[in-house]
Motif scaffolding. Structure first.
Motif, PDB file in Angstrom:
ATOM      1  N   ILE A  49    -114.340 -12.985   2.733  1.00 50.97           N
ATOM      2  CA  ILE A  49    -113.251 -12.717   1.785  1.00 50.97           C
ATOM      3  C   ILE A  49    -112.608 -11.356   2.062  1.00 50.97           C
ATOM      4  N   ARG A  50    -113.463 -10.394   2.305  1.00 50.25           N
ATOM      5  CA  ARG A  50    -112.949  -9.036   2.528  1.00 50.25           C
ATOM      6  C   ARG A  50    -112.086  -8.985   3.801  1.00 50.25           C
ATOM      7  N   GLN A  51    -112.599  -9.708   4.848  1.00 50.11           N
ATOM      8  CA  GLN A  51    -111.802  -9.692   6.105  1.00 50.11           C
ATOM      9  C   GLN A  51    -110.489 -10.421   5.930  1.00 50.11           C
ATOM     10  N   TYR A  52    -110.504 -11.471   5.179  1.00 49.37           N
ATOM     11  CA  TYR A  52    -109.285 -12.237   4.942  1.00 49.37           C
ATOM     12  C   TYR A  52    -108.241 -11.386   4.235  1.00 49.37           C
ATOM     13  N   LYS A  53    -108.727 -10.693   3.179  1.00 46.32           N
ATOM     14  CA  LYS A  53    -107.779  -9.848   2.432  1.00 46.32           C
ATOM     15  C   LYS A  53    -107.257  -8.695   3.313  1.00 46.32           C
ATOM     16  N   LYS A  54    -108.153  -8.155   4.109  1.00 45.82           N
ATOM     17  CA  LYS A  54    -107.734  -7.054   4.985  1.00 45.82           C
ATOM     18  C   LYS A  54    -106.683  -7.531   5.977  1.00 45.82           C
ATOM     19  N   ASN A  55    -106.905  -8.741   6.537  1.00 43.11           N
ATOM     20  CA  ASN A  55    -105.932  -9.278   7.486  1.00 43.11           C
ATOM     21  C   ASN A  55    -104.587  -9.577   6.819  1.00 43.11           C
ATOM     22  N   LEU A 106     -98.244  -5.306   6.340  1.00 49.57           N
ATOM     23  CA  LEU A 106     -97.813  -4.007   6.901  1.00 49.57           C
ATOM     24  C   LEU A 106     -97.128  -4.180   8.259  1.00 49.57           C
ATOM     25  N   GLN A 107     -97.751  -5.091   9.055  1.00 50.62           N
ATOM     26  CA  GLN A 107     -97.173  -5.316  10.389  1.00 50.62           C
ATOM     27  C   GLN A 107     -95.771  -5.905  10.284  1.00 50.62           C
ATOM     28  N   ALA A 108     -95.585  -6.821   9.340  1.00 50.12           N
ATOM     29  CA  ALA A 108     -94.273  -7.441   9.158  1.00 50.12           C
ATOM     30  C   ALA A 108     -93.256  -6.407   8.715  1.00 50.12           C
ATOM     31  N   ALA A 109     -93.659  -5.547   7.804  1.00 47.32           N
ATOM     32  CA  ALA A 109     -92.764  -4.491   7.331  1.00 47.32           C
ATOM     33  C   ALA A 109     -92.411  -3.540   8.471  1.00 47.32           C
ATOM     34  N   SER A 110     -93.448  -3.231   9.271  1.00 48.58           N
ATOM     35  CA  SER A 110     -93.223  -2.318  10.401  1.00 48.58           C
ATOM     36  C   SER A 110     -92.273  -2.945  11.427  1.00 48.58           C
ATOM     37  N   MET A 111     -92.467  -4.249  11.667  1.00 49.48           N
ATOM     38  CA  MET A 111     -91.602  -4.931  12.617  1.00 49.48           C
ATOM     39  C   MET A 111     -90.162  -4.993  12.111  1.00 49.48           C
ATOM     40  N   GLN A 112     -90.039  -5.219  10.814  1.00 46.74           N
ATOM     41  CA  GLN A 112     -88.696  -5.274  10.226  1.00 46.74           C
ATOM     42  C   GLN A 112     -88.011  -3.923  10.350  1.00 46.74           C
ATOM     43  N   ALA A 113     -88.771  -2.839  10.073  1.00 47.80           N
ATOM     44  CA  ALA A 113     -88.205  -1.491  10.197  1.00 47.80           C
ATOM     45  C   ALA A 113     -87.804  -1.210  11.647  1.00 47.80           C
ATOM     46  N   GLU A 114     -88.691  -1.653  12.573  1.00 50.32           N
ATOM     47  CA  GLU A 114     -88.391  -1.431  14.002  1.00 50.32           C
ATOM     48  C   GLU A 114     -87.148  -2.194  14.423  1.00 50.32           C
ATOM     49  N   GLN A 115     -87.040  -3.437  13.882  1.00 47.96           N
ATOM     50  CA  GLN A 115     -85.842  -4.223  14.221  1.00 47.96           C
ATOM     51  C   GLN A 115     -84.577  -3.570  13.674  1.00 47.96           C
ATOM     52  N   LEU A 116     -84.688  -3.028  12.442  1.00 46.92           N
ATOM     53  CA  LEU A 116     -83.526  -2.325  11.863  1.00 46.92           C
ATOM     54  C   LEU A 116     -83.150  -1.104  12.700  1.00 46.92           C
ATOM     55  N   ARG A 117     -84.205  -0.371  13.159  1.00 48.29           N
ATOM     56  CA  ARG A 117     -83.932   0.808  13.974  1.00 48.29           C
ATOM     57  C   ARG A 117     -83.255   0.431  15.291  1.00 48.29           C
TER      58      ARG A 117
END
Length: 530
Positions: free
Chosen positions: A295-301, A307-318
């Protein structure tokens, strides 16, 4: 032609004088300053007119010499004369500011025009200069020896012109040649100017060709550089956009859960060997760890994925913003490049047009202009005209040579009582004198003999020139160098001529000789009019 009467209204020292003349010999006798030369000049002026000189020449010309100082506007006279059976009245006013000519046929009252050549026609077409070179004879005592020969040669050249323009063949040919030289100089200047212009045009063309070649090279180089730069920018953009790493989920918790389950299975297999309390404690603990870890690993993933999606979106905007900036830069650079290329191409177009115009102008400059072509034709025409004048003159002389030499010899024989067999002028205008079959050099003759030959030459050529109308002969102190025998022979010969003769003299020798020889003459004593 016979001059009947001269009315001198005002001419030099003579004024309000009427003088009558007779056919044949008219002797105008008078002491020095009596007006003989004035009357002589008056007759010539009435027949051929008199013009006022210009500039410095006007101070000593005939017009100024005889102009009345107290009444210059009353500078006039009249002449009555006959041509054939016709009687004419001629009146002239010589005053330069009120110059008039009046000519009338007295038989029918018809008014003729001096300006349109009616008087010249009555004079047989003879001009003033032609008359002065033939029948207007003055004392030639100053010209002796070789000088007389030169006068004879020059006179022949003038008489052989055969025209009434007053221009000798030599003068006409010289004038034509002078004009030809002027045109040739103009042609040379035009050629030099054209050659200098061609040199300038060719130099300008060479410089323009170099400039055009440089502009074309710049355009090609810039277009190639711009294409490479644009493709490089696109490659860089794609490289940047394609470098984003794919996200991978973390598996550490799942591995721990796997090992916990594995422990629970092992405990289940060995439950016979352990107490139930320990078994269930271990089983529950292993299952709890496995569940918790999963459960803990699932939530962490899940969190990492967000976070990765947000980071990718920010990178795409940049990267999108970077792409927009890059595209804006590319557009700006393209506009600047297009502007520069347009300026270069416009400059190239202008220079190529100038080159085209230069080539046309060089072609035009290489061909003679209409004016130059016309000038070349004029030069050729002048050269041909000079040659033709000389040819016609020579032909005229050849045609008249026999007649002229026969007349000269006849007159000389009469003047010298047969002392000289033949006198002639050769094709080069050299005087040839024969006596007793041998040639005598002119410079060995006496002044009186040479003057007789000179008179014979003038009378002979005058007869040729005045074939249309027999004109009066004016002799002004022409016999000063003659001895009595020569004078008697000359007067005897002159009395046989059909011409009216005016003999101006300050000596009574001619009158006494005429009386002694019982020759008819009309004596006019100028003292009676002084």
């Amino acid at each position: 032609m016979q001059i009947k009467e001269a009315d001198i209204f005002q001419f030099g020292k003579l004024q309000n004088k009427n003088i009558s003349f007779e056919p044949g010999m008219n002797v105008i006798y008078g002491k020095n300053e009596a007006g003989k030369s004035t009357l002589h000049s008056f007759l010539c002026a009435m027949l051929f007119g008199m013009e006022k000189g210009r500039g410095r020449s006007s101070v000593t010309d005939a017009y100024s010499q005889y102009e009345p100082w107290h009444a210059p506007s009353f500078y006039a006279g009249a002449l009555k004369f006959t041509v054939g059976q016709q009687k004419f009245y001629l009146e002239r006013n010589f005053y330069s500011k009120e110059k008039t000519d009046y000519l009338r046929n007295e038989l029918d009252g018809e008014e003729l025009s001096v300006g349109f050549g009616d008087l010249t026609m009555l004079l047989g077409g003879v001009s003033k200069d032609s008359y002065a070179s033939t029948y207007d004879i003055t004392q030639a005592g100053a010209a002796t020896g070789n000088q007389m020969v030169k006068i004879l040669a020059e006179y022949l050249a003038q008489a052989s012109d055969g025209s009434d323009s007053g221009v000798t063949v030599a003068e006409a040919a010289a004038s034509l040649n002078a004009r030809k030289r002027e045109l040739q100089q103009e042609q040379r200047r035009a050629d030099e100017e054209r050659e200098a212009r061609l040199k300038e045009l060719r130099l300008e063309k060479e410089l323009l060709e170099q400039e055009c070649e440089g502009i074309r090279a710049s355009i090609e180089k810039y277009e190639a550089h711009y294409a490479d730069d644009e493709s490089g920018m696109h490659a860089k953009y794609h490289e940047q956009t394609g470098s984003t790493e794919d996200w991978q989920p973390e598996k550490t918790g799942y591995i721990l859960s796997f090992f916990a389950i594995l422990i629970a299975i092992l405990l289940f297999n060995f439950k016979v060997y352990i107490t139930p309390a320990l078994f269930w404690t271990g089983e529950l603990a292993a299952l709890a760890i496995a569940l918790f870890s999963a459960i803990r690993q699932y939530k962490k993933n899940q969190n990492r994925a967000k976070l990765q999606a947000a980071s990718m979106q920010a990178e795409q905007l940049r990267k999108l913003r970077e792409q927009e900036v890059m595209e804006a830069q590319m557009q700006q650079k393209k506009r600047l490049a297009d502007q520069m290329l347009t300026e270069w191409k416009d400059s190239l177009w202008e220079k190529e047009n100038r080159l085209f115009n230069l080539e046309e102008e060089i072609t035009r400059q290489g061909v003679q202009s209409w004016a130059e072509h016309q000038r070349a034709e004029d030069i050729q025409a002048l050269e041909l005209a000079a040659q033709e004048i000389t040819r016609i003159s020579q032909s005229f002389y050849e045609d008249m040579q026999d007649e002229l030499n026969a007349e000269i010899s006849r007159y000389v024989s009469l003047f010298t009582a047969g002392a000289y067999d033949s006198v002639r002028l050769d094709e080069q205008g050299q005087l040839q004198i024969l006596t007793e079959g041998r040639e005598v050099r002119p410079e060995l003759l006496s002044c009186g003999t040479l003057e007789q030959i000179y008179l014979a030459l003038r009378l002979a050529v005058g007869k040729v020139v005045t074939k249309e109308e027999t004109l009066p002969i004016l002799l002004d102190e022409a016999f000063a160098m003659y001895d009595d025998d020569r004078l008697a022979q000359t007067l005897q010969t002159l009395s046989t001529l059909q011409n009216q003769i005016f003999l101006f003299t300050c000596q009574k020798r001619e009158v006494e000789m005429l009386k002694k020889m019982k020759l008819d003459y009309n004596l006019i004593e100028m003292e009676a009019y002084h």
